[in-house]
Scaffold this motif. Sequence first.
Motif, short mmCIF file in Angstrom:
data_model
loop_
_atom_site.label_atom_id
_atom_site.label_comp_id
_atom_site.label_asym_id
_atom_site.label_seq_id
_atom_site.Cartn_x
_atom_site.Cartn_y
_atom_site.Cartn_z
N GLY A 93 0.75 -1.14 0.06
CA GLY A 93 0.09 0.00 -0.09
C GLY A 93 0.71 1.30 -0.15
N GLN A 94 0.20 2.21 0.26
CA GLN A 94 1.09 3.67 0.47
C GLN A 94 0.59 4.39 1.72
N LEU A 95 1.60 5.25 2.08
CA LEU A 95 1.41 6.19 3.35
C LEU A 95 1.73 7.55 2.90
N ARG A 96 0.81 8.42 3.24
CA ARG A 96 1.17 9.90 3.27
C ARG A 96 1.47 10.38 4.33
N ILE A 97 2.91 10.90 4.40
CA ILE A 97 3.26 11.41 5.77
C ILE A 97 4.02 12.46 5.72
N GLY A 98 3.31 13.58 6.76
CA GLY A 98 3.80 15.05 6.76
C GLY A 98 4.89 15.12 7.80
N TYR A 99 5.78 15.90 7.44
CA TYR A 99 6.94 16.12 8.14
C TYR A 99 7.56 17.72 8.42
N THR A 100 8.08 17.90 9.52
CA THR A 100 8.60 19.31 9.74
C THR A 100 10.24 19.04 9.45
N ASP A 101 11.11 20.12 9.78
CA ASP A 101 12.26 20.21 9.53
C ASP A 101 13.05 19.26 10.69
N PHE A 102 12.32 19.75 12.04
CA PHE A 102 12.91 19.04 13.10
C PHE A 102 12.90 17.48 12.94
N ALA A 103 11.71 17.11 12.34
CA ALA A 103 11.82 15.32 12.02
C ALA A 103 12.42 14.84 11.30
N VAL A 104 12.64 15.71 10.02
CA VAL A 104 13.65 15.18 8.80
C VAL A 104 15.05 15.39 9.16
N SER A 105 15.49 16.09 10.20
CA SER A 105 16.82 16.29 10.55
C SER A 105 16.97 15.52 11.67
N GLY A 106 16.01 14.74 12.45
CA GLY A 106 16.28 14.10 13.41
C GLY A 106 15.80 12.56 13.31
N ALA A 225 13.15 33.14 8.12
CA ALA A 225 13.47 32.30 7.18
C ALA A 225 12.45 31.28 7.12
N PHE A 226 12.49 30.65 5.74
CA PHE A 226 11.43 29.52 5.60
C PHE A 226 11.61 28.30 6.30
N ASN A 227 13.09 27.83 6.18
CA ASN A 227 13.59 26.69 6.84
C ASN A 227 14.76 26.72 7.59
N SER A 228 15.17 25.65 8.08
CA SER A 228 16.27 25.45 8.90
C SER A 228 17.48 25.83 8.07
N GLU A 229 17.46 25.23 6.80
CA GLU A 229 18.65 25.75 6.01
C GLU A 229 18.68 27.31 5.75
N GLU A 246 18.98 20.28 19.15
CA GLU A 246 20.32 19.61 18.89
C GLU A 246 20.42 18.65 17.56
N THR A 247 19.15 18.54 17.20
CA THR A 247 19.08 17.83 15.86
C THR A 247 19.85 18.45 14.67
N ALA A 248 20.08 20.01 14.89
CA ALA A 248 20.86 20.82 13.85
C ALA A 248 22.21 20.42 13.50
N SER A 249 22.80 19.55 14.54
CA SER A 249 24.07 18.97 14.23
C SER A 249 24.06 18.19 12.81
N ASN A 250 23.07 17.69 12.84
CA ASN A 250 22.94 16.71 11.37
C ASN A 250 22.97 17.67 10.20
N TYR A 251 22.60 18.90 10.34
CA TYR A 251 22.86 19.71 9.07
C TYR A 251 24.26 19.89 8.62
N ASN A 252 25.26 20.05 9.54
CA ASN A 252 26.73 20.28 9.53
C ASN A 252 27.04 21.30 8.47
N ARG A 253 26.40 22.46 8.83
CA ARG A 253 26.47 23.81 8.04
C ARG A 253 27.83 24.38 8.32
N LYS A 254 28.53 24.53 7.42
CA LYS A 254 29.87 25.33 7.53
C LYS A 254 29.87 26.86 7.90
N GLY A 255 30.48 27.16 8.68
CA GLY A 255 30.29 28.32 9.31
C GLY A 255 29.45 28.79 10.58
#
Length: 307
Positions: A93-106, A225-229, A246-255
Amino acid sequence: MRIDLRHLRAFEAVAEELHFRRAAERLNLAQPALSRTIQQLEDTVGEVLLLRSNRRVELTEAGRVFLAGSRTIFEQLANTVEQARKAGAGQIGQLRIGYTDFAVSGKLPSILDGFHRRHPEIKAELIFGSTQHQLEHLKEGAIEFAFITGPLSEPNIDSLEVQSDRFVAALSERHPLAGRSQIALSELAKEPFILGGMSHWSFYRRHLDALCIKAGFLPQVAQEAFNSEGIFGFVAANIGVTIHLETASNYNRKGVVLIPLQDVDTRISTLAAWINTDITPVQEKFIEYLRQYSAAAQLDVPPPVGS
């Protein structure tokens, strides 16, 4: 007259046995009834499919083509039956799943990976949205699951915590406080803040405002801004600071450097939420996996994968 499965089964038996009596015995039919069925089939097709004589039965060229097509039909039917049974058991089957910035980076990627390994024939359609928008989509039936910022108290909606995060300060690596191992939230009171826009970050902004008020100030917003990036991009440019998770550590944004807040023990939850009525078998499989995942997280053991 239409062609139905009894015609196809009768023809397949005669074509394989090349003998009417043996085919009739195989089908548990009287031989005259079998002969009539084959004649009806040929009349409908408009072609002779079998050459009969007192001594032998042979397939015509039209008969060979029709036999190949009949076998394809039976294979497709068997596959359709199997797929229907799997769907009824919640295996496809198929599932439609919504998510936030925090969820997808966590934790969401880990959840989806583990669930896909266990149920590879259940596909996920992922839809980004704010907590408020996801709750609206959930009630409208546009999505089956929402990964949102808690807390949540809504009738007919069940939820499960899948992630719990501490707050951290995010600063440009050129900021005077960037070398610190910890920061008091009150030290950022006069700093310009980069925050997510209220249209998509209202739930989080309420949490952040409460923290800042407790520390004696309200954040002075220099840029939204629109999103975490986007937030981290402005922070990297030293336009301002932000408080993130703290999930922001998964972005590894330079600077950008992330620094723990020494005086903040509050955590923020990411919840998996779903309407608790009319749950389909596929949805039940995902809920079952979410419960197992959550239980594993509470025990601090690896998340479940596989069957």
